[in-house]
Design a protein around this motif. Structure first.
Motif, PDB file in Angstrom:
ATOM      1  N   GLY A 134       0.828  -1.137   0.125  1.00  0.00           N
ATOM      2  CA  GLY A 134      -0.049  -0.025  -0.013  1.00  0.00           C
ATOM      3  C   GLY A 134       0.805   1.340  -0.100  1.00  0.00           C
ATOM      4  O   GLY A 134       0.575   2.337  -0.516  1.00  0.00           O
ATOM      5  N   PHE A 135       2.070   1.328   0.659  1.00  0.00           N
ATOM      6  CA  PHE A 135       2.930   2.243   0.785  1.00  0.00           C
ATOM      7  C   PHE A 135       3.504   2.484  -0.705  1.00  0.00           C
ATOM      8  O   PHE A 135       3.389   3.749  -1.106  1.00  0.00           O
ATOM      9  CB  PHE A 135       3.951   1.983   1.625  1.00  0.00           C
ATOM     10  CG  PHE A 135       4.983   2.941   1.896  1.00  0.00           C
ATOM     11  CD1 PHE A 135       4.656   4.361   2.469  1.00  0.00           C
ATOM     12  CD2 PHE A 135       6.294   2.843   1.374  1.00  0.00           C
ATOM     13  CE1 PHE A 135       5.870   5.292   2.651  1.00  0.00           C
ATOM     14  CE2 PHE A 135       7.530   3.752   1.332  1.00  0.00           C
ATOM     15  CZ  PHE A 135       7.067   5.008   1.933  1.00  0.00           C
ATOM     16  N   PHE A 136       4.007   1.651  -1.196  1.00  0.00           N
ATOM     17  CA  PHE A 136       4.707   1.663  -2.594  1.00  0.00           C
ATOM     18  C   PHE A 136       3.653   2.082  -3.577  1.00  0.00           C
ATOM     19  O   PHE A 136       4.004   2.744  -4.584  1.00  0.00           O
ATOM     20  CB  PHE A 136       5.410   0.766  -3.006  1.00  0.00           C
ATOM     21  CG  PHE A 136       6.646   0.324  -2.262  1.00  0.00           C
ATOM     22  CD1 PHE A 136       7.574   1.364  -2.487  1.00  0.00           C
ATOM     23  CD2 PHE A 136       6.873  -0.682  -1.390  1.00  0.00           C
ATOM     24  CE1 PHE A 136       8.874   1.008  -1.758  1.00  0.00           C
ATOM     25  CE2 PHE A 136       8.106  -0.912  -0.623  1.00  0.00           C
ATOM     26  CZ  PHE A 136       9.124   0.123  -0.954  1.00  0.00           C
ATOM     27  N   THR A 137       2.392   1.579  -3.417  1.00  0.00           N
ATOM     28  CA  THR A 137       1.209   1.994  -4.559  1.00  0.00           C
ATOM     29  C   THR A 137       1.104   3.456  -4.407  1.00  0.00           C
ATOM     30  O   THR A 137       0.714   4.004  -5.371  1.00  0.00           O
ATOM     31  CB  THR A 137      -0.030   1.244  -3.878  1.00  0.00           C
ATOM     32  OG1 THR A 137       0.187   0.021  -4.267  1.00  0.00           O
ATOM     33  CG2 THR A 137      -1.030   1.516  -5.076  1.00  0.00           C
ATOM     34  N   ARG A 138       1.235   4.283  -3.415  1.00  0.00           N
ATOM     35  CA  ARG A 138       1.239   5.733  -3.419  1.00  0.00           C
ATOM     36  C   ARG A 138       1.929   6.390  -4.488  1.00  0.00           C
ATOM     37  O   ARG A 138       1.506   7.315  -5.395  1.00  0.00           O
ATOM     38  CB  ARG A 138       1.571   6.257  -2.121  1.00  0.00           C
ATOM     39  CG  ARG A 138       0.815   6.131  -0.882  1.00  0.00           C
ATOM     40  CD  ARG A 138       1.539   6.787   0.464  1.00  0.00           C
ATOM     41  NE  ARG A 138       1.070   6.194   1.505  1.00  0.00           N
ATOM     42  CZ  ARG A 138       1.161   6.595   2.656  1.00  0.00           C
ATOM     43  NH1 ARG A 138       2.273   7.611   2.826  1.00  0.00           N
ATOM     44  NH2 ARG A 138       0.747   6.028   3.896  1.00  0.00           N
ATOM     45  N   PHE A 139       3.049   5.862  -4.856  1.00  0.00           N
ATOM     46  CA  PHE A 139       3.950   6.295  -5.733  1.00  0.00           C
ATOM     47  C   PHE A 139       3.651   5.855  -7.205  1.00  0.00           C
ATOM     48  O   PHE A 139       4.067   6.540  -8.321  1.00  0.00           O
ATOM     49  CB  PHE A 139       5.433   6.048  -5.380  1.00  0.00           C
ATOM     50  CG  PHE A 139       5.849   6.442  -3.995  1.00  0.00           C
ATOM     51  CD1 PHE A 139       6.001   7.856  -3.943  1.00  0.00           C
ATOM     52  CD2 PHE A 139       5.937   5.705  -3.073  1.00  0.00           C
ATOM     53  CE1 PHE A 139       6.351   8.323  -2.561  1.00  0.00           C
ATOM     54  CE2 PHE A 139       6.392   5.888  -1.938  1.00  0.00           C
ATOM     55  CZ  PHE A 139       6.403   7.215  -1.529  1.00  0.00           C
ATOM     56  N   VAL A 140       2.853   4.727  -7.304  1.00  0.00           N
ATOM     57  CA  VAL A 140       2.621   4.296  -8.493  1.00  0.00           C
ATOM     58  C   VAL A 140       1.243   4.712  -9.194  1.00  0.00           C
ATOM     59  O   VAL A 140       0.979   4.925 -10.550  1.00  0.00           O
ATOM     60  CB  VAL A 140       2.328   2.639  -8.489  1.00  0.00           C
ATOM     61  CG1 VAL A 140       2.157   2.097  -9.610  1.00  0.00           C
ATOM     62  CG2 VAL A 140       4.010   2.042  -8.141  1.00  0.00           C
TER      63      VAL A 140
END
Length: 431
Positions: A134-140
């Motif tokens: 979920g954290f990395f999805t912010r940037f994607v």
């Protein structure tokens, strides 16, 4: 339905179980009348009867799954609506699960499909990895238009902000001011504990307030249903075995009056552990006991506790969405509504409430177009009755329905907690 399994084939317990189920089918077609995918697509192969024929032919004749067969099996929601309307008692859920296992072992999926399913089976059941994803999805998310369609759907559905927990993680949540009348284990879930920790917190508060000690064994992470429905039999069974041993150990040492599930998709699977391990000499009895102990939270509150409702001078018109896994999979339908009615609120059933909202575990990611059509129909039916609030008993349904409407949606236990002395749910602060 006539079958032609050889005696050798019937030595396999899964073939034997399927053969017994096939023989119960009388081709009546009542199942198609309530099947969401047949309702939308109108294809016999996208209904339970058609899928039963395909799976029977594939297993009986030991055929390799074709692309077309896999397509129609993958389109099944596992909503179990067909089991509610079947006059012959056909246990379709066991047939479709075995069909998926057979496909997983004997079919080479295309690259993207295979790896997306692999990622889902790793990420979702592990709440640490899920939170990190979920954290990395912010940037994607800002660049999702560049991604392949299926990955784009996954990114769109992935939450990126997670609420903070108010209760500390403990193994035991003891009763504070009242006499302890019961002891239960609570499955806190994998995704639910991350995206909606307030559901578990409301459950623990409610049970503790009414004299029930709550145990949360730390080694239990996921019920195994996600991998089970992806056809990943080995991974699912490892999760099943871990849970059975952990819960049974707790039952043997400290005693358990029930195992509580507040996520109906999980509860349906746990209640089936006894069937899954029916031929396992070591786990057979333990699995059966765990299945017998498992109760949906609404079942347990209705059957085992006398709730102390408070007089809250606030009444709502509540639309109750009966999750498929609860009403069809567990045959628990009236209990949640009866509980809600005791709060003094008006409870209204949603038209065509037997039809799925399109969530169904990973279905809304893997079959996004069908899931979107089902969601639109569900929202249309909800908005017909103009409710103030929507209540349901499954985190998947909450997540899916909230995509399509601004009407506040809560877990049933959150309202029951409030009306028996707990805090008012934050989402209702503006109502």
């Amino acid at each position: 339905m006539r079958t032609n399994f050889s005696l050798e084939q019937l030595q396999d317990q899964n073939n034997k179980a399927c053969e017994e189920i096939f023989r119960k089918c009388v081709h009546c077609g009542f199942c198609n009348a309530t099947c969401p995918t047949y309702h939308l697509l109108g294809d016999e192969l996208d209904g339970p009867r058609g899928r039963i024929y395909m799976i029977k032919d594939m297993i009986e004749n030991q055929k390799k799954p074709t692309e077309n067969i896999v397509k129609h099996i993958d389109r099944c929601l596992s909503c179990c609506s067909c089991m509610t309307t079947c006059p012959s008692g056909v246990k379709y859920m066991h047939v479709i699960d075995y069909g998926r296992n057979y496909v997983e072992k004997n079919y080479q999926r295309p690259f993207w499909d295979k790896n997306i399913r692999k990622v889902l089976s790793i990420v979702i059941p592990n709440h640490y990895i899920f939170r990190l994803a979920g954290f990395f999805t912010r940037f994607v998310k800002p660049f999702k238009f560049l991604l392949p369609k299926k990955i784009k759907n996954m990114v769109a559905l992935m939450p990126t902000n997670f609420p903070k927990k108010k209760l500390k993680d403990k193994k035991v949540y003891p009763v504070r001011n009242n006499e302890t009348i019961a002891r239960v284990a609570l499955l806190t879930g994998c995704v639910q504990k991350v995206i909606s920790p307030q559901i578990n917190e409301a459950t623990i508060r409610l049970l503790n307030r009414h004299g029930v000690e709550v145990v949360v064994p730390k080694k239990i992470k996921c019920c195994g249903s996600l991998n089970h429905h992806l056809g990943k039999e080995h991974s699912a069974h490892e999760e099943f075995k871990n849970n059975i041993l952990q819960w049974h150990d707790e039952y043997s040492k400290g005693g358990l009056d029930a195992i509580i599930s507040n996520t109906s998709g999980c509860g349906t699977t746990i209640k089936d552990y006894g069937f899954v391990f029916r031929g396992d000499g070591e786990l057979k009895k333990k699995a059966k006991k765990i299945s017998e102990l498992t109760k949906d939270i609404s079942e347990y509150l209705t059957q085992s506790l006398k709730l102390n409702f408070k007089n809250i001078n606030k009444n709502y018109k509540i639309a109750y969405h009966s999750a498929c896994s609860l009403q069809h999979g567990q045959k628990v339908h009236t209990e949640p509504m009866d509980l809600i009615k005791k709060t003094g609120n008006e409870v209204v059933e949603i038209p065509d409430g037997h039809l799925c909202c399109g969530s169904a575990g990973t279905y809304n990611m893997l079959q996004a177009e069908i899931a979107e059509r089902l969601l639109k129909e569900k929202i249309m039916n909800i908005e017909k009755i103009k409710p103030d609030i929507i209540l349901t008993g499954n985190i998947g349904c909450i997540t899916q329905i909230s995509i399509g409407t601004k009407i506040p949606i809560l877990h049933t236990v959150e309202i029951i907690d409030w009306y028996t002395g707990g805090p008012k749910p934050k989402i209702l602060s503006k109502l």
